[in-house]
Design an enzyme around this catalytic site. Structure first.
Site, PDB file in Angstrom:
ATOM      1  N   ASP A  29      23.595 -36.996 -14.341  1.00 25.04           N
ATOM      2  CA  ASP A  29      24.244 -38.383 -13.629  1.00 25.04           C
ATOM      3  C   ASP A  29      24.751 -39.052 -15.091  1.00 25.04           C
ATOM      4  O   ASP A  29      25.990 -38.665 -15.348  1.00 25.04           O
ATOM      5  CB  ASP A  29      23.303 -39.100 -12.876  1.00 25.04           C
ATOM      6  CG  ASP A  29      23.046 -38.516 -11.798  1.00 25.04           C
ATOM      7  OD1 ASP A  29      23.893 -37.909 -11.012  1.00 25.04           O
ATOM      8  OD2 ASP A  29      21.948 -38.640 -11.211  1.00 25.04           O
ATOM      9  N   ASP A  30      23.906 -39.814 -15.621  1.00 27.84           N
ATOM     10  CA  ASP A  30      24.299 -40.331 -16.716  1.00 27.84           C
ATOM     11  C   ASP A  30      24.379 -39.660 -17.985  1.00 27.84           C
ATOM     12  O   ASP A  30      24.879 -39.893 -18.907  1.00 27.84           O
ATOM     13  CB  ASP A  30      23.564 -41.695 -17.159  1.00 27.84           C
ATOM     14  CG  ASP A  30      23.972 -42.881 -16.000  1.00 27.84           C
ATOM     15  OD1 ASP A  30      25.158 -43.070 -15.796  1.00 27.84           O
ATOM     16  OD2 ASP A  30      22.999 -43.480 -15.431  1.00 27.84           O
TER      17      ASP A  30
ATOM     18  N   CYS B 122      33.150 -50.635 -25.003  1.00 28.44           N
ATOM     19  CA  CYS B 122      33.387 -50.070 -23.744  1.00 28.44           C
ATOM     20  C   CYS B 122      34.692 -50.493 -23.016  1.00 28.44           C
ATOM     21  O   CYS B 122      35.154 -49.803 -22.295  1.00 28.44           O
ATOM     22  CB  CYS B 122      32.194 -50.331 -22.638  1.00 28.44           C
ATOM     23  SG  CYS B 122      31.061 -48.753 -22.506  1.00 28.44           S
TER      24      CYS B 122
ATOM     25  N   ASP C 237      22.870 -47.287 -16.136  1.00 30.96           N
ATOM     26  CA  ASP C 237      23.116 -48.472 -16.821  1.00 30.96           C
ATOM     27  C   ASP C 237      24.477 -48.878 -16.691  1.00 30.96           C
ATOM     28  O   ASP C 237      25.585 -48.057 -16.371  1.00 30.96           O
ATOM     29  CB  ASP C 237      23.021 -47.991 -18.482  1.00 30.96           C
ATOM     30  CG  ASP C 237      23.900 -47.031 -18.885  1.00 30.96           C
ATOM     31  OD1 ASP C 237      24.211 -45.990 -18.322  1.00 30.96           O
ATOM     32  OD2 ASP C 237      24.105 -46.939 -19.986  1.00 30.96           O
TER      33      ASP C 237
ATOM     34  N   ASP D  31      21.995 -44.624 -21.245  1.00 29.24           N
ATOM     35  CA  ASP D  31      21.908 -43.217 -20.327  1.00 29.24           C
ATOM     36  C   ASP D  31      20.438 -42.790 -20.427  1.00 29.24           C
ATOM     37  O   ASP D  31      19.898 -42.316 -19.393  1.00 29.24           O
ATOM     38  CB  ASP D  31      22.914 -42.193 -20.867  1.00 29.24           C
ATOM     39  CG  ASP D  31      24.521 -42.729 -20.659  1.00 29.24           C
ATOM     40  OD1 ASP D  31      24.526 -43.677 -19.878  1.00 29.24           O
ATOM     41  OD2 ASP D  31      25.362 -42.228 -21.326  1.00 29.24           O
TER      42      ASP D  31
ATOM     43  N   ASP E 222      27.720 -40.941 -26.859  1.00 32.68           N
ATOM     44  CA  ASP E 222      28.374 -42.356 -26.749  1.00 32.68           C
ATOM     45  C   ASP E 222      28.782 -42.858 -27.899  1.00 32.68           C
ATOM     46  O   ASP E 222      28.118 -42.536 -28.864  1.00 32.68           O
ATOM     47  CB  ASP E 222      27.741 -43.259 -25.963  1.00 32.68           C
ATOM     48  CG  ASP E 222      28.347 -44.034 -25.122  1.00 32.68           C
ATOM     49  OD1 ASP E 222      29.698 -44.377 -25.449  1.00 32.68           O
ATOM     50  OD2 ASP E 222      27.875 -44.583 -24.161  1.00 32.68           O
TER      51      ASP E 222
ATOM     52  N   LYS F 233      37.293 -47.497 -23.118  1.00 25.53           N
ATOM     53  CA  LYS F 233      37.225 -46.358 -22.684  1.00 25.53           C
ATOM     54  C   LYS F 233      38.526 -45.949 -21.749  1.00 25.53           C
ATOM     55  O   LYS F 233      39.342 -46.666 -21.435  1.00 25.53           O
ATOM     56  CB  LYS F 233      36.028 -46.479 -21.507  1.00 25.53           C
ATOM     57  CG  LYS F 233      34.850 -46.494 -22.224  1.00 25.53           C
ATOM     58  CD  LYS F 233      33.511 -46.614 -21.296  1.00 25.53           C
ATOM     59  CE  LYS F 233      33.627 -45.156 -20.453  1.00 25.53           C
ATOM     60  NZ  LYS F 233      32.215 -45.207 -19.737  1.00 25.53           N
TER      61      LYS F 233
ATOM     62  N   HIS G 242      27.479 -36.796 -38.587  1.00 24.36           N
ATOM     63  CA  HIS G 242      28.516 -36.597 -39.321  1.00 24.36           C
ATOM     64  C   HIS G 242      29.235 -37.771 -39.521  1.00 24.36           C
ATOM     65  O   HIS G 242      29.349 -38.692 -38.946  1.00 24.36           O
ATOM     66  CB  HIS G 242      29.497 -35.509 -38.407  1.00 24.36           C
ATOM     67  CG  HIS G 242      30.736 -35.234 -39.101  1.00 24.36           C
ATOM     68  ND1 HIS G 242      30.757 -34.231 -40.336  1.00 24.36           N
ATOM     69  CD2 HIS G 242      31.931 -35.642 -38.632  1.00 24.36           C
ATOM     70  CE1 HIS G 242      32.098 -34.164 -40.692  1.00 24.36           C
ATOM     71  NE2 HIS G 242      32.910 -35.025 -39.896  1.00 24.36           N
TER      72      HIS G 242
END
Length: 716
Positions: free
Chosen positions: A428-429, A401, A608, A468, A445, A404, A519
């Protein structure tokens, strides 16, 4: 790992012994294109044998005698797998691990050392301590020193050089703490120190007399009790600490490998290759069939240049080099205090100057693993945009993260999206699809690789993607993978993908989600992500906290700081990075099925904690007219994170997280509040009436949750 060239060969180092440590250092100085180097070791650190008696005597700290394998592997560009080998198939070329995983290889080397435990002796497993592996013994000795009685009884089983050295070291340390120990060395032979010449033996025995260490010969233990050792001649020796240094025993799992063995040790020839092509063995676990020698770390160190050459030569199809050990070598034995005894070719010498010599040799060896050449930053082109250097930064970009897009840029980009359909909301998440029987949440994610082990990367990416879903109180349902693999041959690419999916399935399966496909593609580096869905009657909102609510956090903070330190090979001012990194990964690898099940029925708001840090995600939870007060002392923090932050270590996303906050967030533990978390915990706002019972339920489930603050009205 060489990103500019496809990976076509897997070289696997099984064990973190001295020889493998030196090979890793050489590899970092001279990597081989097209090869993925992997290391399997149960611990993130490896002890240096030569300094163990000094550490037991108190001349060195335990940290000073440990090689930090995590930092070493980062320098070498090697993948580290913290697990224990328990089996090997030389035909299929796979290694079985204690965790149940299987690791494939093209070329392998084994350097797992030996053990000195006595499993055949009744009671040893419960009451005895083995000198090898060394790390466990050193830790148990330090623990014993904290509780030892004023006049403890100690028994050392094995009267070789190692046993006597450790007896003298324990005697010296006990005397320094003011205790009056009774120490007995037990040996089955008629005389101790069988590998030493008469003069050196006499010198060691004289040192034992000075320290009051007794010898009990012509006997061996038949039973180990909590407070005594019973011997074959009927003697019962009182013992508060029973240590075995009784020779060298090979690890049991080698028996089932199909390799040629000599008394349980792997038989190798002059090239250090075993009876199976492409499988080498070095150090104490190997038997040199062409030149048998006693077990000694000296030979492992001398083997390193030959193994380094032969691993690379085998990968390239080039001739191998032959190793011929020296006939004798300088033996330096510690005498408890800062004196040592030396022997070579039957000649003996002793004194304080020999301790200085031994200490100097040991220090030079450990210095090889203390500081590594700095990674050179990419050279900026002469003609470039003015802000290119500022955007690149002075440090490598973080993974997880920490890579990001900052919240400000993300928010501005998302502002162009059209208005939401009431039945298909951004949520929200996670996005929400509402239906007559409840709701389905949908989230995606992915993580830029921050650990090089694909299995672990799959596991952590799965946990992170489910965060999430758990935060909205939903039960995981389905997952689709999006995976970018580094360029590789078809065989190695298949291994990469299989490891990632197996690691992910270890999370999705127990969580109740089906991994339904996805994928894959090749790219510049490993990126692992998942699109996940979950179902619930009513999603838990992110913004729903009320004034007076209690804030509960279920995982400690600091992952971004620790992952940045590992990427930059930072050496902590205190302690070692390896154990800090291991414990960080263990926290990240804990799924939050139980957290969500306990919090969902009582949480008024939940999220989270991930890339924007605790402060950023808490701000998102607070509606108009609300603020929060945090108890900084109550914030759970991963071991080592605060110290590393004090050294200036931070994730590349941390400055943007800090800039996005209002000034009142600046204060104590600010670095931890803005630290981007990967696989972070759940943050829930719970009514005061339910907070204590909820915290008790979480802790009863083994979840390290904490109450960290309260929601309040905004005085502004």
């Amino acid at each position: 790992m060489q990103p500019d060239f496809p990976i076509t060969r897997d070289i696997l180092l099984i064990g973190g012994g001295h020889c493998h440590a030196l090979v890793l250092r050489q590899w970092g100085m001279k990597p081989m294109a097209g090869v993925r180097l992997r290391v399997i070791n149960p611990s993130p650190i490896a002890p240096y044998t030569g300094m163990l008696p000094g550490a037991i005597a108190g001349h060195y700290t335990i940290d000073q005698i440990m090689i930090d394998l995590v930092r070493l592997c980062r320098f070498a560009g090697a993948e580290v797998i913290l697990d224990r080998a328990v089996g090997l198939d030389p035909v299929a070329k796979t290694v079985a691990l204690a965790s149940g995983r299987s690791v494939a290889f093209d070329i392998a080397s084994i350097d797992i050392g030996i053990t000195s435990d006595l499993p055949q002796t009744e009671g040893f497993t419960d009451h005895g301590v083995s000198a090898k592996p060394l790390g466990g013994y050193a830790a148990k000795w330090e623990a014993f020193l904290q509780t030892a009685p004023e006049a403890p009884n100690l028994v050392i089983i094995g009267g070789g050089v190692g046993g006597v050295e450790l007896a003298l070291a324990q005697a010296y340390r006990m005397q320094q703490t003011g205790r009056r120990p009774t120490i007995t060395v037990v040996d089955r032979n008629a005389q101790p120190l069988g590998n030493m010449g008469p003069k050196a033996r006499a010198g060691m025995v004289d040192a034992m007399r000075r320290y009051g260490v007794d010898l009990h010969l012509n006997a061996h233990p038949v039973r180990i009790l909590a407070d005594a050792v019973e011997l074959s001649d009927g003697t019962r020796l009182p013992s508060d600490f029973t240590l075995s240094v009784a020779g060298s025993r090979p690890q049991d799992w080698l028996q089932d490998t199909g390799l040629d063995l000599h008394q349980g040790f792997i038989t190798v020839g002059p090239t250090l290759e075993s009876s199976a092509r492409d499988i080498f063995a070095v150090g104490d676990c190997a038997h040199l069939s062409h030149a048998p020698r006693p077990k000694s770390g000296v030979y492992a160190v001398r083997e390193a240049p030959y193994l380094f050459h032969n691993l690379r030569a085998r990968a390239a199809g080039a001739p191998l080099r032959r190793y011929q050990p020296q006939r004798d070598y300088l033996k330096l034995a510690s005498l408890g205090d800062k004196r040592a005894l030396a022997e070579k070719f039957g000649l003996r010498s002793g004194g304080a100057w020999l301790w200085w010599l031994k200490d100097n040799i040991d220090e030079r060896f450990m210095a090889k693993f203390r500081d590594y050449p700095a990674m050179s930053a990419p050279k900026l082109p002469e003609l470039r945009p003015r802000d290119l250097g500022a955007v690149m930064g002075a440090k490598p970009m973080c993974g997880g993260c920490g890579s990001k897009l900052p919240s400000g840029a993300l928010g501005r980009a998302l502002a162009v999206l059209p208005g939401a359909d009431p039945d298909k909301t951004p949520g929200d998440d996670a996005a929400i699809l509402r239906g007559p029987d409840g709701a389905q949440v949908l989230s995606t994610d992915h993580l830029r690789g921050f650990v090089s082990d694909p299995w672990l990367m799959g596991q952590l990416a799965a946990i992170h993607s489910l965060g999430d879903v758990w935060a909205m109180g939903a039960v995981p349902q389905l997952a689709l993978a999006q995976i970018i693999l580094p360029r590789a041959s078809d065989v190695v690419g298949e291994r990469f993908l299989a490891d990632i999916l197996d690691g992910a399935q270890s999370v999705f399966g127990p969580a109740g989600a089906t991994l339904g496909g996805g994928h894959t593609t090749y790219g510049a580096e490993m990126v692992v992500g998942f699109t996940v869905t979950g179902t619930c009657a009513q999603p838990v909102p992110k913004r729903g906290a009320r004034e007076g609510d209690v804030l509960i956090l279920t995982k400690p903070l600091g992952t971004g700081i620790i992952l940045a330190a590992e990427m930059q090979m930072i050496r902590p001012r205190s302690g070692l990075l390896g154990p800090i990194w291991r414990d960080c990964l263990a926290s990240m690898a804990r799924p939050m099925v139980a957290d969500a099940a306990i919090l969902t029925p009582v949480a008024r708001a939940m999220s989270d904690v991930t890339g924007f840090g605790l402060a950023g995600h808490l701000c998102e939870m607070l509606g108009e007219g609300l603020t929060a007060t945090l108890d900084h002392a109550a914030l759970p923090v991963l071991d080592g994170a605060e110290g590393l932050a004090g050294q200036g270590v931070a994730s590349t996303l941390a400055p943007a997280n800090r800039a996005a906050l209002r000034p009142e967030w600046h204060g104590p533990r600010e670095d931890l509040l803005v630290d981007p978390q990967t696989c972070g915990g759940l943050l829930a706002a719970v009514s005061p009436a339910q907070a204590d019972a909820t915290l008790a339920d979480l802790r009863a489930a083994g979840i390290p949750a904490s109450i960290i603050g309260r929601v309040e009205g905004d005085p502004a």
